[in-house]
Write an enzyme that holds these catalytic residues in place. Structure first.
Site, short mmCIF file in Angstrom:
data_model
loop_
_atom_site.label_atom_id
_atom_site.label_comp_id
_atom_site.label_asym_id
_atom_site.label_seq_id
_atom_site.Cartn_x
_atom_site.Cartn_y
_atom_site.Cartn_z
N GLY A 12 -21.56 56.41 -50.18
CA GLY A 12 -21.27 57.84 -50.13
C GLY A 12 -22.45 58.76 -50.42
O GLY A 12 -22.24 59.90 -50.82
N ASN A 14 -24.37 60.21 -48.27
CA ASN A 14 -24.27 61.37 -47.37
C ASN A 14 -23.15 62.31 -47.81
O ASN A 14 -23.31 63.53 -47.75
CB ASN A 14 -24.03 60.92 -45.92
CG ASN A 14 -25.32 60.51 -45.24
OD1 ASN A 14 -26.13 61.35 -44.87
ND2 ASN A 14 -25.51 59.20 -45.09
N MET A 95 -16.16 53.49 -41.97
CA MET A 95 -16.40 52.25 -41.24
C MET A 95 -15.30 51.87 -40.25
O MET A 95 -15.36 50.80 -39.64
CB MET A 95 -16.65 51.10 -42.22
CG MET A 95 -17.92 51.27 -43.05
SD MET A 95 -19.39 51.58 -42.04
CE MET A 95 -19.67 49.93 -41.37
N ARG A 96 -14.29 52.72 -40.09
CA ARG A 96 -13.26 52.42 -39.08
C ARG A 96 -13.51 53.20 -37.79
O ARG A 96 -14.00 54.33 -37.86
CB ARG A 96 -11.88 52.85 -39.61
CG ARG A 96 -11.23 51.82 -40.45
CD ARG A 96 -10.00 52.38 -41.16
NE ARG A 96 -10.07 51.96 -42.52
CZ ARG A 96 -9.79 50.73 -42.93
NH1 ARG A 96 -9.37 49.83 -42.06
NH2 ARG A 96 -9.93 50.39 -44.19
N ILE A 98 -12.30 55.57 -35.08
CA ILE A 98 -11.26 56.59 -35.10
C ILE A 98 -10.32 56.38 -33.91
O ILE A 98 -10.76 56.17 -32.78
CB ILE A 98 -11.90 58.00 -35.04
CG1 ILE A 98 -12.81 58.23 -36.26
CG2 ILE A 98 -10.83 59.08 -34.94
CD1 ILE A 98 -12.10 58.33 -37.59
N HIS A 114 -25.05 58.72 -37.33
CA HIS A 114 -25.32 57.34 -36.94
C HIS A 114 -26.81 57.02 -37.17
O HIS A 114 -27.67 57.80 -36.77
CB HIS A 114 -24.95 57.10 -35.48
CG HIS A 114 -25.15 55.68 -35.10
ND1 HIS A 114 -24.28 54.69 -35.48
CD2 HIS A 114 -26.16 55.07 -34.44
CE1 HIS A 114 -24.74 53.53 -35.06
NE2 HIS A 114 -25.88 53.72 -34.42
C1 GRF Z 1 -25.44 55.81 -43.21
O1 GRF Z 1 -26.59 55.05 -42.87
C2 GRF Z 1 -24.83 56.47 -42.00
O2 GRF Z 1 -25.79 56.82 -41.04
C3 GRF Z 1 -23.93 55.37 -41.47
O3 GRF Z 1 -23.38 54.77 -42.62
C4 GRF Z 1 -24.30 54.90 -43.70
C5 GRF Z 1 -23.55 55.51 -44.85
O4 GRF Z 1 -24.34 55.60 -46.00
N1 GRF Z 1 -22.93 55.90 -40.58
P1 GRF Z 1 -23.81 56.38 -47.30
O5 GRF Z 1 -22.48 55.76 -47.68
O6 GRF Z 1 -23.65 57.82 -46.91
O7 GRF Z 1 -24.86 56.16 -48.32
#
Ligand code: GRF
Length: 200
Positions: A12, A14, A95-96, A98, A114
């Protein structure tokens, strides 16, 4: 005011970065966070750091399979989002794939970050796969979510180099730094124009 929901499955970083970045904008707010895994530490961190931010941990139900499982799960996610009058969904390490329940309710309103310069390296483990291919550069893309896997229209993308002597973790760190810089720019776009459209 535009309400943003963040959906995440893992560490998490991001999500936390977006929550912090949103404080700078008047016309967007993070309205809620949805986490779909039991293992993510994010709900506890967010509840402690941002006690006013609603957090929903919504796990898929055991017993169901395939599309039934996805539809049932997304229906519960949708109910949670409706309570917060969500305008946009930011997937942040969700991770799913949609499915139709969310896609039909939030057409062109679901965004994903991504870790590659799409259309290169869609799918999982993109940093590692690019690194193992000895690419001279990779990138980060933010795109609208459609039915496919990382196939929707790109909103913003930027490259970063692989440097001489990089380990995989150096390479990933450079990518993550770029992720943390780019995703808040979308908040800024919505803040400034109250909308975000494919092809605009
Ligand atoms: C990131 O590398 C994002 O680009 C990808 O999943 C990862 C999530 O990282 N979709 P975090 O959980 O935000 O650290």
């Amino acid at each position: 005011m535009k309400n943003i929901a963040i959906m995440a499955s893992g560490a998490g970083t991001n999500a936390l970065n977006l929550i912090e970045a949103a404080k700078a904008f008047k016309n967007v707010r993070i309205a809620c966070l949805v986490v779909d895994t039991a293992s993510s530490p994010l709900p506890e961190i967010v509840r402690r750091k941002y006690p006013m931010l609603p957090v929903h941990r919504i796990l898929p139900m055991g017993g169901l399979k395939g599309n039934d499982r996805k539809n049932e799960h997304e229906t519960r996610v949708l109910e949670a989002l409706r309570n917060h009058e969500v305008d946009f969904i930011f997937l942040a390490g969700y991770m799913r794939i949609i499915g139709s329940v969310l896609l039909n309710s939030y057409e062109n309103k679901i965004l994903n970050i991504h870790p590659s310069f799409l259309p290169s390296y869609p799918g999982i483990d993109s940093y590692r796969r690019a690194f193992e291919d000895r690419v001279s550069e990779s990138g980060v893309s933010i795109h609208f979510v459609d039915k496919g896997v990382d196939t929707g229209p790109v909103i913003l993308q930027e490259k970063f180099p692989r440097l001489e002597g990089d380990t995989l973790s150096d390479f990933i760190q450079r990518g993550k730094n770029l992720e943390w810089k780019l995703y808040p720019k979308i908040l800024e776009k919505i803040n400034d124009s109250a909308t975000l459209l494919p092809g605009a």
